[in-house]
Every structure is written in C-alpha cells, then in structure tokens.
Design a protein around this motif. Sequence first.
Motif, PDB file in Angstrom:
ATOM      1  N   UNK A  28       0.844  -1.181   0.000  1.00 17.24           N
ATOM      2  CA  UNK A  28       0.000   0.000   0.000  1.00 17.24           C
ATOM      3  C   UNK A  28       0.885   1.238   0.000  1.00 17.24           C
ATOM      4  N   UNK A  29       0.634   2.088  -0.977  1.00 18.48           N
ATOM      5  CA  UNK A  29       1.372   3.346  -1.011  1.00 18.48           C
ATOM      6  C   UNK A  29       0.422   4.458  -1.439  1.00 18.48           C
ATOM      7  N   UNK A  30       0.839   5.667  -1.159  1.00 20.75           N
ATOM      8  CA  UNK A  30       0.024   6.812  -1.528  1.00 20.75           C
ATOM      9  C   UNK A  30       0.057   7.003  -3.036  1.00 20.75           C
ATOM     10  N   UNK A  31      -1.084   7.382  -3.590  1.00 17.21           N
ATOM     11  CA  UNK A  31      -1.176   7.674  -5.019  1.00 17.21           C
ATOM     12  C   UNK A  31      -1.479   9.159  -5.160  1.00 17.21           C
ATOM     13  N   UNK A  32      -0.739   9.809  -6.068  1.00  9.52           N
ATOM     14  CA  UNK A  32      -0.992  11.226  -6.313  1.00  9.52           C
ATOM     15  C   UNK A  32      -0.897  12.060  -5.055  1.00  9.52           C
ATOM     16  N   UNK A  33      -1.879  12.902  -4.833  1.00  6.42           N
ATOM     17  CA  UNK A  33      -1.872  13.817  -3.690  1.00  6.42           C
ATOM     18  C   UNK A  33      -2.601  13.263  -2.465  1.00  6.42           C
TER      19      UNK A  33
END
Length: 149
Positions: free
Chosen positions: A1-6
Amino acid sequence: MSNVGWLPAPAEELFGPEATAEESYDVLTVDVPPSSWTDALRVARDRLSCTYFDWLSAVDEPGTGFRVSAHVVALSPVRRLLLRTTVPHEAPVLASAVDVYAGAAWHERETHEMFGVTFDGHPALDHLLLPDTFEGHPLRKDFVLAARV
C-alpha cells in the motif's frame, strides 16, 4: 500500500479495503464498491477538502454494469478527484449523494432518467429533461434508437 498522487494516505486507508486509486492527466481516480459510495464522498469532502461538486454521471458498460462517477475538486490548491463505483444492470441502485453534496440532486435526476439508476434517499427523482410520458432510458446501450430501426 502506497500513496497515489496527492492522497495523504493509501486509498485503502482512506476509502476502505476494496478501494483502488490511480492518477492520470492530473486527475486522481478512486474506485470504490457501491456500499462505500457515500462514505467515500464524505472522505473526499471532509478529509481531502474537495468542497466543490462539479458533476455526476454514468456510463453503461455492457457485461459490467453502470459505472457512476462523481467529479469533485479541492480549490486551494486545485486538486481534482474522480470517484467511481459500478452498480449491476440487474439492480442499478446506489445511495444518493445529496446529503453529502446538495449539488448532486439534478445530476442524479439526469442519471436516473438517462440510465435508470435509482438513487436511494434522493428527495425527488422526477423527470428533468424528458417528457413525463417518455418510456425507457435513452443512454443505455440496449435502448433502441428510432434512427437505428
């Protein structure tokens, strides 16, 4: 799980375990199951500052269902979010977004009229564009156009 975009956190943390996110052409798109629709809209408004409701509509995807999309925007800085969900052709029902974004009312009426998607909790899914006597939903792929007969 990682952040996408902003997104300040992974989509699964913000929108639920079944949420997915991708970014393309400066638009962040998050897909959620129908059961998470209004919760996702609240997250967009309250946690992501997407206070501007732009539009809501649907696309008839044969073999899949009706993909309902809502475009909302955070204004400072400008960040665009497209929230999507898919309801089955056999039971095209989705919770109304009107309690989260009042501006969704007319968009849901149009989507109901053109595609036959029922928005549970909508205050009045009355005709918006077509005459009261009109039968059918003209933007469905299975709608027979007179020009094609």
